[in-house]
Design a protein around this motif. Sequence first.
Motif, short mmCIF file in Angstrom:
data_model
loop_
_atom_site.label_atom_id
_atom_site.label_comp_id
_atom_site.label_asym_id
_atom_site.label_seq_id
_atom_site.Cartn_x
_atom_site.Cartn_y
_atom_site.Cartn_z
N TYR A 1 3.69 -4.14 0.28
CA TYR A 1 3.08 -3.09 1.10
C TYR A 1 1.69 -3.51 1.56
O TYR A 1 1.32 -3.31 2.73
N ARG B 1 -4.29 -3.33 -7.26
CA ARG B 1 -4.12 -3.23 -5.81
C ARG B 1 -5.26 -3.80 -5.00
O ARG B 1 -5.05 -4.60 -4.07
N ARG C 1 6.35 -4.92 -5.21
CA ARG C 1 6.42 -3.90 -4.16
C ARG C 1 5.02 -3.60 -3.61
O ARG C 1 4.80 -3.56 -2.40
N ALA C 2 4.04 -3.42 -4.52
CA ALA C 2 2.66 -3.17 -4.09
C ALA C 2 2.14 -4.35 -3.26
O ALA C 2 1.50 -4.15 -2.22
N GLU D 1 4.94 2.02 5.47
CA GLU D 1 5.88 2.10 4.35
C GLU D 1 5.16 2.01 3.02
O GLU D 1 4.27 1.19 2.82
N GLY D 2 5.52 2.91 2.11
CA GLY D 2 4.94 2.92 0.77
C GLY D 2 3.68 3.76 0.65
O GLY D 2 3.08 3.83 -0.43
N ILE E 1 -1.35 3.23 -1.86
CA ILE E 1 -0.02 2.91 -2.36
C ILE E 1 0.00 3.19 -3.86
O ILE E 1 -1.06 3.25 -4.50
N ASP E 2 1.19 3.37 -4.41
CA ASP E 2 1.30 3.66 -5.84
C ASP E 2 0.73 2.54 -6.69
O ASP E 2 0.82 1.36 -6.33
N THR F 1 1.08 6.59 0.03
CA THR F 1 1.00 7.77 -0.84
C THR F 1 0.29 8.87 -0.08
O THR F 1 -0.37 8.62 0.93
#
Length: 180
Positions: free
Chosen positions: A138, A23, A134-135, A170-171, A115-116, A173
């Motif tokens: 985001y 990330r 997806r990461a 959005e996304g 984010i995850d 955590t």
Amino acid sequence: MPDLTSSGHVYNVLFLCTGNSARSLMAESILTKEGGGRFRAFSAGSQPKGIVHPLTLTTLRSFDYPTDGLRSKSWGEFGVPDAPVMDFVFTVCDTAAGETCPVWPGQPMTAHWGIDDPAAVTGTDIEKEAAFARAFRYLKNRIAAFTALPIRSLDTMTLGAKLHEIGRGEGATSPRSNVA
């Protein structure tokens, strides 16, 4: 605190994560490309893995983002006297957000943009690739919102609130839900 209002100032931005393998490195690459010369991006980890996750590189290349020079490194590199002084420090994983960070020279503005962890996803190759994509999305959305801010014209409290608001996009955590 750094002077964020001077014209022509290039803002130094540090993205932190525990392992600095996915990330935070994606965020560094995204801001490097999207920053329009207004930002210098860096990334680091509290316990760096020492390698860039292969899907980080694959994902960045697939979206045509730079990978040259990306490496997994300790946040200690940015706490030494000759390190670049940061204007902004963003944590992108909840574990790093909960850790005691070094004292950053210049007292940068900070926010949590958790984010995850895509590197923690198990399953098929397609599921893993989807987690990285997806990461990436985001992070790209958060960085686009950040680079669109009129940093020079915002007072410190307003800017801080906007930075924290970006992290709730959005996304996002919630702290301690992501222990990567």
